[in-house]
Design an enzyme around this catalytic site. Structure first.
Site, short mmCIF file in Angstrom:
data_model
loop_
_atom_site.label_atom_id
_atom_site.label_comp_id
_atom_site.label_asym_id
_atom_site.label_seq_id
_atom_site.Cartn_x
_atom_site.Cartn_y
_atom_site.Cartn_z
N GLY A 11 0.77 -1.19 0.01
CA GLY A 11 0.05 0.07 -0.10
C GLY A 11 0.82 1.26 0.09
O GLY A 11 0.27 2.27 -0.24
N ASP A 195 13.84 -17.56 1.41
CA ASP A 195 15.03 -18.17 0.99
C ASP A 195 16.13 -17.42 1.72
O ASP A 195 17.18 -18.56 1.98
CB ASP A 195 15.05 -17.82 -0.47
N ARG A 253 -3.17 -4.53 14.45
CA ARG A 253 -3.60 -5.55 13.65
C ARG A 253 -4.11 -6.74 14.19
O ARG A 253 -5.09 -7.27 13.81
CB ARG A 253 -2.84 -5.83 12.44
N HIS A 367 2.80 -10.61 6.95
CA HIS A 367 4.14 -10.11 7.32
C HIS A 367 4.80 -10.95 8.22
O HIS A 367 4.07 -11.48 9.39
CB HIS A 367 4.00 -8.72 7.95
N ALA A 411 6.88 -1.21 8.09
CA ALA A 411 7.58 -2.11 7.28
C ALA A 411 8.37 -1.29 6.07
O ALA A 411 9.47 -1.56 6.12
CB ALA A 411 6.93 -3.29 6.59
C1 LIG Z 1 -0.06 -6.34 -0.35
C2 LIG Z 1 0.92 -5.73 0.69
C3 LIG Z 1 0.66 -4.55 1.12
C4 LIG Z 1 1.64 -3.99 2.07
N1 LIG Z 1 1.45 -2.88 2.41
C5 LIG Z 1 2.37 -2.20 3.20
C6 LIG Z 1 2.25 -0.82 3.60
O1 LIG Z 1 1.22 0.06 3.10
N2 LIG Z 1 3.10 -0.28 4.54
C7 LIG Z 1 4.03 -1.14 4.99
O2 LIG Z 1 5.02 -0.51 5.89
N3 LIG Z 1 4.20 -2.22 4.54
C8 LIG Z 1 3.43 -2.93 3.72
N4 LIG Z 1 3.52 -4.26 3.45
C9 LIG Z 1 4.71 -4.89 3.88
C10 LIG Z 1 6.03 -4.52 3.44
O3 LIG Z 1 5.37 -4.13 1.81
C11 LIG Z 1 7.04 -5.65 3.31
O4 LIG Z 1 7.29 -6.02 4.37
C12 LIG Z 1 8.17 -4.92 2.54
O5 LIG Z 1 7.97 -4.38 1.32
C13 LIG Z 1 9.33 -5.94 2.46
O6 LIG Z 1 10.36 -5.36 1.44
P1 LIG Z 1 11.51 -6.23 1.25
O7 LIG Z 1 12.43 -5.40 0.46
O8 LIG Z 1 12.06 -6.76 2.55
O9 LIG Z 1 11.29 -7.53 0.58
P2 LIG Z 1 10.48 -7.61 -0.93
O10 LIG Z 1 10.03 -6.12 -1.14
O11 LIG Z 1 9.36 -8.66 -0.85
O12 LIG Z 1 11.54 -7.83 -1.76
C14 LIG Z 1 12.20 -9.03 -1.82
C15 LIG Z 1 12.85 -9.22 -3.13
O13 LIG Z 1 13.75 -10.56 -3.05
C16 LIG Z 1 13.32 -11.34 -4.11
N5 LIG Z 1 14.03 -12.76 -3.57
C17 LIG Z 1 13.46 -13.86 -2.55
N6 LIG Z 1 14.11 -14.81 -2.62
C18 LIG Z 1 15.13 -14.59 -3.38
C19 LIG Z 1 16.40 -15.34 -4.03
N7 LIG Z 1 16.66 -16.52 -3.33
N8 LIG Z 1 17.53 -14.87 -4.58
C20 LIG Z 1 17.18 -13.45 -5.20
N9 LIG Z 1 15.93 -12.76 -5.04
C21 LIG Z 1 15.28 -13.30 -4.13
C22 LIG Z 1 12.05 -11.33 -4.25
O14 LIG Z 1 11.44 -11.84 -5.39
C23 LIG Z 1 11.73 -9.89 -3.99
O15 LIG Z 1 11.84 -9.12 -5.26
C24 LIG Z 1 2.68 -4.88 2.68
C25 LIG Z 1 2.86 -6.07 2.06
C26 LIG Z 1 1.97 -6.59 0.92
C27 LIG Z 1 2.32 -8.02 0.53
#
Ligand SMILES: Cc1cc2nc3c(=O)[nH]c(=O)nc-3n(C[C@H](O)[C@H](O)[C@H](O)COP(=O)(O)OP(=O)(O)OC[C@H]3O[C@@H](n4cnc5c(N)ncnc54)[C@H](O)[C@@H]3O)c2cc1C
Length: 430
Positions: A11, A195, A253, A367, A411
């Site tokens: 979001g 992973d 939540r 999450h 997050a």
């Molecule tokens: C629908 C939705 C709405 C949300 N809304 C909010 C919000 O409004 N505000 C908020 O604070 N949080 C929100 N969250 C939570 C927040 O979006 C996530 O916690 C945060 O974006 C995670 O970011 P990240 O960079 O850690 O991982 P991600 O953004 O998930 O990125 C991880 C990346 O790593 C890649 N990956 C995975 N495994 C491997 C591997 N073995 N090798 C190479 N690449 C790999 C994945 O394909 C992905 O591209 C929401 C989550 C969702 C699903």
């Protein structure tokens, strides 16, 4: 095959204490309040040092993101379960506002940056001393790829879509609930498999808090996905199948989801009106129009509460009483209603006029708060709290920040705040 993970589909709510934007809306806030609500919302099990780092640095991160090309809206909101009104949103729809800006930034580096999609890392490469010196995997399921590097950052996100694993570790807040396929997830199936946890473990990093799993109250029945209307924020009521309110809509939540599970069929209607959707053709924060959602049958519409009661099959007198009860609280700012709802928010307003909109919702896995133990330099730590040489981690793959319940909007603040730090630490090999 595309960048962005959960961040892209999120979001986009990003919590930060922002004197300029919050003051312009008459919102009183402080970094101390942000810290306290994050600790309390997380049941006081988050690591105070990491929480302090997050809450102190979220706004400098907003400023840094602006420099890197992200454009924020001026209006500050309150994401579902944010326990405060400090959620920033990008001008472009949802999380794409951020991922698109950083994708553009990558292009500026030209050949200095190589992006490999469809290439899951499956192994960390270590030297004899235990230092992480690279990573390997398969591109498109067949072509081996090895990258040697002085530092490796794990940023692989959470494990909300790994149904088997989430059930194995579900001994925390949701231990009474079976987190199998019947409960959906908001996460992207292939991306959120955890992973990074396996990779971190192989390098002897400590993994903490895995039982701390978050359910979100706004899932779509059947899939658990959340990519429909913008459901977070204010001026939307939680109405059960008897037509009654049953919880403070501004609660955390876990409180919201626990209350929903106690309702008939474990589901509820999210009731909105003209206040949130004054123009059905105008895209909301998710980039979605009410007109499209109505056409898809995702949302029901009625001009009056009597008609809405018929449409969603609840007693009209209950529905009208529920709205009247909320309106009383919304008009008496600062007073608590029987569910603990307090309309201190500058956005809270009585809901009086049609059209009315209703959307059926259920709790969904959203999450995973546990993960790789890190310090404020985003270094991965081992069981003794010592940095694993060459390994850094940021985002949902890490643990210790959000405790047992993450605040809505924390997050995105976390992934960019610690992501930025991980980049700096890895570059300097701290
Ligand atoms: C629908 C939705 C709405 C949300 N809304 C909010 C919000 O409004 N505000 C908020 O604070 N949080 C929100 N969250 C939570 C927040 O979006 C996530 O916690 C945060 O974006 C995670 O970011 P990240 O960079 O850690 O991982 P991600 O953004 O998930 O990125 C991880 C990346 O790593 C890649 N990956 C995975 N495994 C491997 C591997 N073995 N090798 C190479 N690449 C790999 C994945 O394909 C992905 O591209 C929401 C989550 C969702 C699903």
């Amino acid at each position: 095959g595309f960048l962005g993970g959960s961040t892209n589909v999120s979001g986009g709510a990003l919590n930060a204490v922002d004197d300029k934007r919050q003051k312009a809306q008459g919102i009183e806030d402080s970094v101390q309040k942000f810290y306290e609500s994050t600790m309390k919302g997380g049941h006081n099990v988050g690591n105070p040092e990491l929480v302090k780092y997050l809450t102190d640095n979220a706004y400098p991160t907003v400023e840094w993101m602006e420099k890197e090309g992200v454009v924020f809206r001026d209006k500050i909101g309150a994401a579902t379960g944010s326990l405060g009104q400090r959620s920033h949103y990008g001008k472009k729809p949802a999380g794409y506002a951020y991922t698109s800006a950083f994708e553009n930034k990558l292009k500026e580096f030209g050949d200095h940056v190589v992006v490999l999609t469809e290439t899951p890392a499956s192994k960390l490469i270590m030297d004899k001393s235990g230092r992480v010196i690279g990573v390997s995997g398969l591109h498109a399921g067949k072509q081996p790829v090895t990258v040697m590097a002085p530092s490796v950052i794990l940023a692989t996100g959470g494990f909300g879509a790994n149904v088997k694993f989430r059930q194995e570790v579900n001994t925390g807040v949701w231990k009474e609930v079976t987190l199998d396929n019947r409960i959906g997830t908001t996460n992207i199936n292939k991306a959120a498999q955890g992973d990074g946890l396996k990779l971190a473990k192989s390098a002897h990093a400590d993994i903490i808090g895995l039982s701390d799993i978050q359910l979100h109250p706004n899932g779509t029945p059947g899939t658990g996905l959340m990519q429909d209307i913008a459901t977070s924020g204010r001026n939307r009521l939680f109405i059960n199948k008897n037509g009654d309110r049953f919880v403070s809509e501004s609660a955390a939540r876990d409180t919201l989801c626990k209350a929903i599970f106690k309702q008939p069929d474990g589901t509820y209607w999210l009731l909105m009106n003209k206040l949130r959707y004054p123009d059905e053709n105008k895209p909301d924060r998710m980039g979605v129009t009410m007109k499209d959602m109505l056409a898809l049958g995702r949302v029901k519409k009625a001009d009056t509460l009597d008609e809405m009661a018929k449409l969603i099959n609840v007693p009209a007198d209950h529905l009208k009483a529920a709205v009247a009860e909320y309106n009383k609280a919304a008009s008496n700012k600062g007073t608590k209603d029987k569910f603990g709802f307090v309309a201190t928010n500058t956005d809270d307003a009585p809901m009086t006029e049609g059209p009315w909109y209703a959307c059926l919702k259920v709790p969904t896995v959203h999450h995973t708060m546990g993960g790789v133990r890190i310090d404020t330099l985003a270094r991965a730590l081992d069981k003794d709290g010592k940095p694993v040489p060459g390994l850094y981690a940021a985002g949902e793959v890490t643990g210790g920040i959000h405790g047992a319940n993450r605040l809505g909007g924390n997050a995105i603040a976390d992934v960019f705040t610690f992501g930025r730090q991980a980049g700096a630490s890895a570059a300097q090999q701290k």
